[in-house]
Design a protein around this motif. Structure first.
Motif, PDB file in Angstrom:
ATOM      1  N   GLU A 374     -11.534   0.404  -4.845  1.00 52.64           N
ATOM      2  CA  GLU A 374     -10.934  -0.496  -3.638  1.00 52.64           C
ATOM      3  C   GLU A 374      -9.692  -0.139  -3.154  1.00 52.64           C
ATOM      4  OE1 GLU A 374     -11.841  -4.439  -5.228  1.00 52.64           O
ATOM      5  OE2 GLU A 374     -14.008  -3.719  -5.579  1.00 52.64           O
ATOM      6  N   SER A 375      -8.629  -0.342  -4.036  1.00 48.77           N
ATOM      7  CA  SER A 375      -7.279  -0.250  -3.751  1.00 48.77           C
ATOM      8  C   SER A 375      -6.834   1.122  -3.264  1.00 48.77           C
ATOM      9  CB  SER A 375      -6.251  -0.368  -5.088  1.00 48.77           C
ATOM     10  OG  SER A 375      -6.681  -1.670  -5.821  1.00 48.77           O
ATOM     11  N   ALA A 376      -7.441   2.307  -3.739  1.00 49.80           N
ATOM     12  CA  ALA A 376      -7.261   3.490  -3.295  1.00 49.80           C
ATOM     13  C   ALA A 376      -7.903   3.716  -1.886  1.00 49.80           C
ATOM     14  CB  ALA A 376      -7.746   4.488  -4.036  1.00 49.80           C
ATOM     15  N   GLY A 377      -8.999   3.044  -1.696  1.00 47.01           N
ATOM     16  CA  GLY A 377      -9.652   2.922  -0.398  1.00 47.01           C
ATOM     17  C   GLY A 377      -8.909   2.321   0.652  1.00 47.01           C
ATOM     18  N   ARG A 378      -8.337   1.438   0.272  1.00 44.74           N
ATOM     19  CA  ARG A 378      -7.353   0.625   1.239  1.00 44.74           C
ATOM     20  C   ARG A 378      -6.042   1.165   1.526  1.00 44.74           C
ATOM     21  NH1 ARG A 378      -9.580  -4.179  -1.372  1.00 44.74           N
ATOM     22  NH2 ARG A 378      -7.614  -4.126  -2.856  1.00 44.74           N
ATOM     23  N   GLY A 379      -5.673   1.876   0.450  1.00 46.77           N
ATOM     24  CA  GLY A 379      -4.226   2.517   0.510  1.00 46.77           C
ATOM     25  C   GLY A 379      -3.122   1.247   0.139  1.00 46.77           C
ATOM     26  N   ASP A 380      -3.536   0.432  -0.864  1.00 49.64           N
ATOM     27  CA  ASP A 380      -2.573  -0.478  -1.344  1.00 49.64           C
ATOM     28  C   ASP A 380      -1.486   0.280  -2.036  1.00 49.64           C
ATOM     29  OD1 ASP A 380      -4.416  -2.421  -0.597  1.00 49.64           O
ATOM     30  OD2 ASP A 380      -5.495  -2.925  -2.560  1.00 49.64           O
ATOM     31  N   PRO A 381      -0.472  -0.695  -2.031  1.00 50.98           N
ATOM     32  CA  PRO A 381       0.751  -0.043  -2.855  1.00 50.98           C
ATOM     33  C   PRO A 381       0.516   0.363  -4.181  1.00 50.98           C
ATOM     34  CG  PRO A 381       1.512  -2.045  -1.548  1.00 50.98           C
ATOM     35  CD  PRO A 381      -0.023  -1.779  -1.517  1.00 50.98           C
ATOM     36  N   MET A 382       0.608   1.363  -5.039  1.00 46.83           N
ATOM     37  CA  MET A 382       0.199   1.684  -6.392  1.00 46.83           C
ATOM     38  C   MET A 382       0.587   0.704  -7.311  1.00 46.83           C
ATOM     39  SD  MET A 382       0.011   5.636  -6.255  1.00 46.83           S
ATOM     40  CE  MET A 382       1.322   6.502  -5.435  1.00 46.83           C
ATOM     41  N   GLY A 383       1.835   0.787  -7.841  1.00 46.20           N
ATOM     42  CA  GLY A 383       2.464  -0.280  -8.511  1.00 46.20           C
ATOM     43  C   GLY A 383       1.660  -0.539 -10.002  1.00 46.20           C
TER      44      GLY A 383
END
Lengths: 391, 97
Positions: A374-383
Motif C-alpha cells: 500500500e505504501s509503495a503504491g501511494r509513494g509514501d515516504p520510506m523511513g
C-alpha cells in the motif's frame, strides 16, 4: 553417522564445542549467561572434556582470559549475552585486532534500560563493528553446524580472526529441538587441530599487543579490513565442505520463493522460519512475495544481498534493534547502502520488530507486507516504523 | 591523492601488528614530550647507582668513570631519579632553560 536427539539448543551448543575439542573455556557464570557454559563446566568437571574451565569475575575478564589463552596457542571458547556482552566489548576489539581465532556463541538479547534479558538483536548491533566474523543461526541444528564451521574458518591461516555465532536468546537458546549431533570422529575429519601461526612461547619471545603509533595504526586497520573482507571466500568454502560431509548446506544469504516475487521480505535469525510460514500463507492468497534471509552478518555479504534483491519492486526490511539515529535500523542502513552503491533503488520500508522479547508472528509479517504494498503504491515516504507499539 | 604517511606497508605488517624481535623499543624515541630534564652534578655524585635502579625507562647508562649518565632520548622527565638521589646531585631543570 551421529545421532538425532531432542536437546535444549544451549546444551547442544556446549556438546558441539566439546566435540570441537576445545582447550579452554573462560566464562562469567551469572545472568545473562546461558546453559552453554554451564554445560561445558559439567563436561569438564565430569571428565568428559579434557579442557580448562576458568570461571572469572566478569565478562571483561572472560574475554581477557580468552585473549591470553588464544595467544598461547589454545583453542578457546566463551559465550555471553546482553549486558555481559556490553561489558566484554572493550576486549572484543582487542581480540580481533590481535587476530586471535577465539570462538564465541552469543545468545542475542536486549540491552537495558529498562532491565530486559529477552530476545532481540540490540547486543549484536552494539558489537557489529568489533571486527569479528559473525554468523546467525535460525534453528538449533544450525547453531551446532555453525560452531564447527566457526572454528574451522577462524583458525584458517588465510583468516585468523575471532568468530561469533549469534543465536536468538530464549527463542533458540532455551528451547528443546531435534538436532543431529555428529560423532566426534566426523567432527575431527572436518576440523583439523589448531595450529597457531604465532603464539606466546618463552623460547621464542614476541610482543603481542604493542602500541601502534599514528604512523602504523592506519595500516593495521587496513589489514583488518582486507582480511575480514577476504574471509568470505573461506567462509563459503568451509560451508561447502561442511555440506559435502554432513549433508547440510549454508549460504551467506538465503532466499525463499523469490524467483518471481515482486515484493520481498528481509529477516535474520530465528524469525526467518516464521517468515517462511508467512510467505507460504501469502503465496496461497496469490501475493507474489518472497523472503531473503541473512546467515552471514560480518563480513556483510553485499554482492549476495544485491543478487537476491535486484529486480524487486518493494522490500520490507525487518530490524530486531533500534539504532536511535532517527533514520532507520542498523541492518536496513547497510542494505540501503549496498543497493544505492549498485544503483538499484527499490521502495524500502523498515520495520523494527520483536524488541525485548515481544513475539513476531505470521500475522505481523502479513501485515508488514500488505502495508509495504500500500505504501509503495501511494509513494509514501520510506523511513521506518516500530511494529505493534501501543499508542 | 593524499600523500602516504605510514612507515610500513599494510601488506608487510606482522600478524596482529605483533613484534617478532625483542628490544625494538630501543629505536623508538619516547623522550620528546618531556617538560623537565634531570641534570646531574658529577662533583656531588657518589656513584651509588640509585638513579640507574629507580629510573622506570632505563635512561641512565654507566660510563667508564663509574658515574651514570642520562640518555635523554628516552627520558620522560618524571623526576624519580632526582627524588631518589641520596646526595641531591640531580636537579630537575625546565626544558628550554
Amino acid at each position: 553417522m551421529g545421532k538425532r536427539v531432542g536437546m535444549e539448543v544451549s546444551i547442544a551448543a556446549a556438546e558441539a564445542v566439546g566435540m570441537a575439542d576445545v582447550d579452554l573455556i573462560a566464562a562469567y557464570p551469572i545472568t545473562p549467561q546461558t546453559h552453554v557454559v554451564e554445560h561445558l563446566s559439567e563436561l569438564v568437571a565430569d571428565g568428559h572434556l579434557d579442557a580448562e574451565f576458568v570461571p572469572v569475575e566478569s565478562e571483561h575478564s572472560a574475554m581477557s582470559t580468552c585473549v591470553g589463552s588464544s595467544a598461547a596457542g589454545a583453542r578457546t571458547f566463551t559465550s555471553t549475552s546482553s549486558q555481559g556482552y556490553a561489558l566484554m566489548a572493550e576486549i572484543c576489539y582487542i581480540a580481533a585486532g590481535l587476530r586471535l581465532p577465539i570462538v564465541m556463541v552469543v545468545a542475542n538479547r536486549a540491552l537495558s534500560a529498562p532491565i530486559n534479558i529477552w530476545n532481540d538483536h540490540a547486543d549484536m548491533m552494539m558489537s557489529r563493528d568489533t571486527g569479528w566474523i559473525q554468523t546467525i543461526a535460525e534453528n538449533g541444528q544450525e547453531v551446532v553446524d555453525l560452531i564447527f564451521h566457526a572454528f574451522r574458518v577462524a583458525e584458517d591461516h588465510r583468516v585468523l580472526l575471532p568468530f561469533i555465532i549469534n543465536m536468538d536468546g530464549f527463542t533458540l537458546s532455551h528451547v528443546i529441538e531435534p538436532i543431529i549431533l555428529p560423532d566426534k570422529e566426523e567432527v575431527a575429519r572436518y576440523l583439523p587441530p589448531f595450529k597457531p601461526a604465532l603464539r606466546l612461547d618463552p623460547k621464542h619471545p614476541v610482543t603481542i599487543g604493542p602500541v601502534g603509533m599514528p604512523d602504523v595504526y592506519t595500516e593495521a586497520k587496513k589489514v583488518h579490513d582486507e582480511v575480514l573482507k577476504a574471509s568470505k571466500d573461506v567462509i563459503v568454502e568451509a560451508w561447502k565442505e561442511l555440506g559435502d560431509q554432513f549433508g547440510r548446506y549454508y549460504k551467506p544469504v538465503e532466499t525463499y520463493k523469490t524467483e518471481d516475487a515482486e515484493n520481498l521480505l528481509f529477516t535474520m535469525g530465528s524469525i526467518s522460519e516464521t517468515a517462511m510460514t508467512a510467505i507460504d500463507a501469502m503465496r496461497e492468497s496469490g501475493k507474489k512475495v518472497g523472503l531473503v534471509h541473512l546467515r552471514l552478518w560480518r563480513p556483510f555479504p553485499s554482492d549476495e544481498i544485491y543478487e537476491a534483491m535486484k529486480g524487486a519492486k518493494a522490500i520490507a526490511i525487518v530490524d530486531r534493534a533500534l539504532t536511535l539515529n532517527g533514520v532507520c535500523g542498523p541492518v536496513c542502513a547497510e542494505i540501503k547502502s549496498t543497493l544505492y552503491d549498485r544503483k538499484f533503488h527499490p521502495y524500502i520500508k523498515n520495520y523494527i520488530a520483536g524488541l525485548g522479547g515481544r513475539d513476531v508472528t505470521v500475522d505481523n509479517f502479513v501485515e508488514m507486507m500488505d502495508k509495504l504494498a500500500e505504501s509503495a503504491g501511494r509513494g509514501d515516504p520510506m523511513g521506518y516504523e516500530i511494529v505493534g507499539v501501543k499508542e | 591523492m593524499a600523500k602516504e604517511t605510514g612507515i610500513i606497508s599494510w601488506k608487510k605488517l606482522d600478524l596482529g601488528t605483533a613484534i617478532l624481535s625483542p628490544g625494538s623499543a630501543q629505536s623508538l624515541k619516547t623522550g620528546d614530550w618531556r617538560s623537565m630534564r634531570p641534570v646531574v652534578d658529577y662533583d656531588v655524585c657518589i656513584r651509588c647507582g640509585r638513579c640507574y635502579i629507580y629510573c622506570p625507562d632505563m635512561v641512565y647508562v654507566k660510563v667508564e668513570t663509574g658515574h651514570y649518565e642520562p640518555n635523554y632520548y628516552y627520558c620522560k622527565g618524571c623526576g624519580i631519579c632526582a627524588n631518589e638521589c641520596p646526595v641531591q646531585a640531580i636537579k630537575m631543570v625546565e626544558e628550554g632553560d
